[in-house]
Design an enzyme around this catalytic site. Structure first.
Site, mmCIF file in Angstrom:
data_model
loop_
_atom_site.group_PDB
_atom_site.id
_atom_site.type_symbol
_atom_site.label_atom_id
_atom_site.label_comp_id
_atom_site.label_asym_id
_atom_site.label_seq_id
_atom_site.Cartn_x
_atom_site.Cartn_y
_atom_site.Cartn_z
ATOM 1 N N ASP A 3 -8.803 6.626 -1.029
ATOM 2 C CA ASP A 3 -7.668 7.221 -1.741
ATOM 3 C C ASP A 3 -8.202 8.005 -2.947
ATOM 4 O O ASP A 3 -9.423 8.144 -3.115
ATOM 5 C CB ASP A 3 -6.662 6.139 -2.176
ATOM 6 C CG ASP A 3 -7.182 5.299 -3.333
ATOM 7 O OD1 ASP A 3 -8.407 5.312 -3.594
ATOM 8 O OD2 ASP A 3 -6.359 4.622 -3.986
ATOM 9 N N TYR B 193 -5.811 6.517 4.921
ATOM 10 C CA TYR B 193 -5.937 5.561 3.818
ATOM 11 C C TYR B 193 -5.209 4.244 4.136
ATOM 12 O O TYR B 193 -5.779 3.158 4.042
ATOM 13 C CB TYR B 193 -5.400 6.169 2.514
ATOM 14 C CG TYR B 193 -5.179 5.103 1.491
ATOM 15 C CD1 TYR B 193 -6.270 4.514 0.861
ATOM 16 C CD2 TYR B 193 -3.909 4.614 1.226
ATOM 17 C CE1 TYR B 193 -6.090 3.475 -0.028
ATOM 18 C CE2 TYR B 193 -3.715 3.575 0.339
ATOM 19 C CZ TYR B 193 -4.812 3.012 -0.280
ATOM 20 O OH TYR B 193 -4.638 1.965 -1.142
ATOM 21 N N GLU C 115 0.827 -1.218 0.000
ATOM 22 C CA GLU C 115 0.000 0.000 0.000
ATOM 23 C C GLU C 115 0.857 1.262 0.000
ATOM 24 O O GLU C 115 0.522 2.246 -0.642
ATOM 25 C CB GLU C 115 -0.966 0.006 1.195
ATOM 26 C CG GLU C 115 -2.086 -0.999 1.073
ATOM 27 C CD GLU C 115 -2.953 -0.785 -0.164
ATOM 28 O OE1 GLU C 115 -3.048 0.351 -0.648
ATOM 29 O OE2 GLU C 115 -3.522 -1.780 -0.664
#
Ligand code: SF4
Length: 374
Positions: free
Chosen positions: A155, A137, A54
């Site tokens: 996001d 996020y 991520e």
């Protein structure tokens, strides 16, 4: 203020679109891209793997991340390895991805996880959010994908898809509006598949509801329900904050080589490309005579100089317009913070920022010539 008011839409627009998760998940099951960090039948990624992927995905496209991810996980397979890794190793593994503060923060966060959570990322959104470099996020992505906790992971892709689906012209420069889109995602989310739902929204944004150019509405599971598609308002959505104009800086780059290697220095510990090694990087446009004077000040004697041409590198808020030169000198003991780096050290240990990628070939040629001539 109620959710629909913050999003500047009718209440019914919101409630009518809340039950859309099933069609999105069906689309996702058939269309998701294979990625080394995604769950397969026989393999579920660890929280650590979700975290690494991520953070990397915030830097660049999925295709570019694959190789970086494999290299990173094979060098540092778990939180303990990341916590123990020297900073230069982290920077080298991140070389070319940019935003090096992110990998430094990962190192810091890994040390906190070792000290406070016994080496396991906490299965708790609030505790994840307290770790260095983990924002709303990333905390949402790790919590939902790795632990199945029903929290959103909003996001840029998610903001775009939801703005268009709802026909919301609320500006994303306002943190309350961003939070409101997160709430919408949370309300739509099926409790049994939170991680897949978050990933399906991101995947739809990355592959169908595209950021640049026309969205591929005829491939979208939400085509019938989407207001931006019906009203053709997608070119104006989402409403992004105005960007500040970039500051343009002229720089002169000198690749200075001796038989000891290439002359580098460390950038200051704070600010742009903090702490990273770089070749001589001077403000303004400098003539070869000025470069020669500078090398003399450092203790060397500049010989033949070769022009390498111009290059531009764009950071988020600054643009470097560079003019490159390569030069040779007999070796000397450089003052702090300068140092010589040999080819091997550059290849294995030191991360040269991608701002200098236009001159990378010239660096290797220079070092080859030096090793041949020495
Ligand atoms: Fe985006 Fe088109 Fe799908 Fe609407 S229908 S969410 S604009 S791809």
């Amino acid at each position: 203020m109620e959710l629909h008011e913050r999003l500047q839409i009718n209440k019914s627009t919101l409630t009518e679109r809340e039950p859309l998760a099933a069609s999105l998940l069906e689309w996702y099951d058939q269309n998701k891209r294979e990625m080394p960090w995604r769950a397969t039948k026989d393999n579920r990624p660890t929280p650590y793997q979700v975290w690494v992927s991520e953070i990397m995905l915030q830097q660049t496209r999925v295709e570019a991340v694959r190789e970086y991810y494999k290299r990173f996980i094979s060098a540092l397979p778990d939180v303990a390895a990341l916590a123990a890794a020297p900073e230069d190793q982290l920077l080298k593994l991140w070389e070319g991805l940019g935003y090096y503060s992110r990998v430094r923060n990962m190192g810091k966060a890994a040390r906190v996880v070792m000290e406070e959570y016994g080496g396991e990322l906490p299965a708790d959104w609030n505790q994840l959010l307290k770790l260095p470099g983990i924002g709303v996020y990333t905390a949402g992505a790790i919590a939902s994908i790795a632990f199945g906790i029903p929290v959103p992971a909003p996001d840029g892709n998610v903001f775009r898809v939801l703005s268009r689906l709802l026909g919301s012209f609320a500006g994303l420069g306002d943190a309350k509006v961003k939070a409101a889109f997160g709430e919408v995602a949370a309300r739509m989310m099926p409790p049994n598949r939170p991680g897949d739902f978050n990933q399906s929204l991101m995947e739809l944004g990355a592959t169908v509801c595209l950021p640049n150019g026309a969205p591929l509405c005829d491939r979208c599971p939400w085509q019938k329900a989407c207001i931006a598609c019906r009203e053709e308002s997608w070119p104006r959505l989402p409403v992004l904050p105005q960007k500040k104009p970039r500051r343009v800086e002229e720089r002169t780059i000198l690749l200075l080589a001796s038989e000891k290697g290439l002359l580098l220095s460390r950038r200051p510990a704070k600010g742009l490309l903090a702490g990273l090694p770089e070749p001589l990087n001077l403000e303004g446009s400098r003539s070869p005579v000025e470069l020669s004077e500078l090398v003399e000040e450092l203790g060397g004697q500049l010989g033949q100089v070769e022009e390498l041409g111009k290059a531009v590198h764009i950071f988020s808020h600054i643009e470097w317009q560079m003019e490159g030169y390569a030069g040779w000198t007999s070796s000397f003991l450089p003052p702090e913070p300068y140092f010589w780096a040999e080819a091997q050290q550059l290849r294995r240990e030191l991360a040269i920022p991608s701002a200098f990628k236009a001159y990378r070939e010239a660096i290797w040629q220079l070092l080859e010539e030096e090793s041949v001539s020495s």
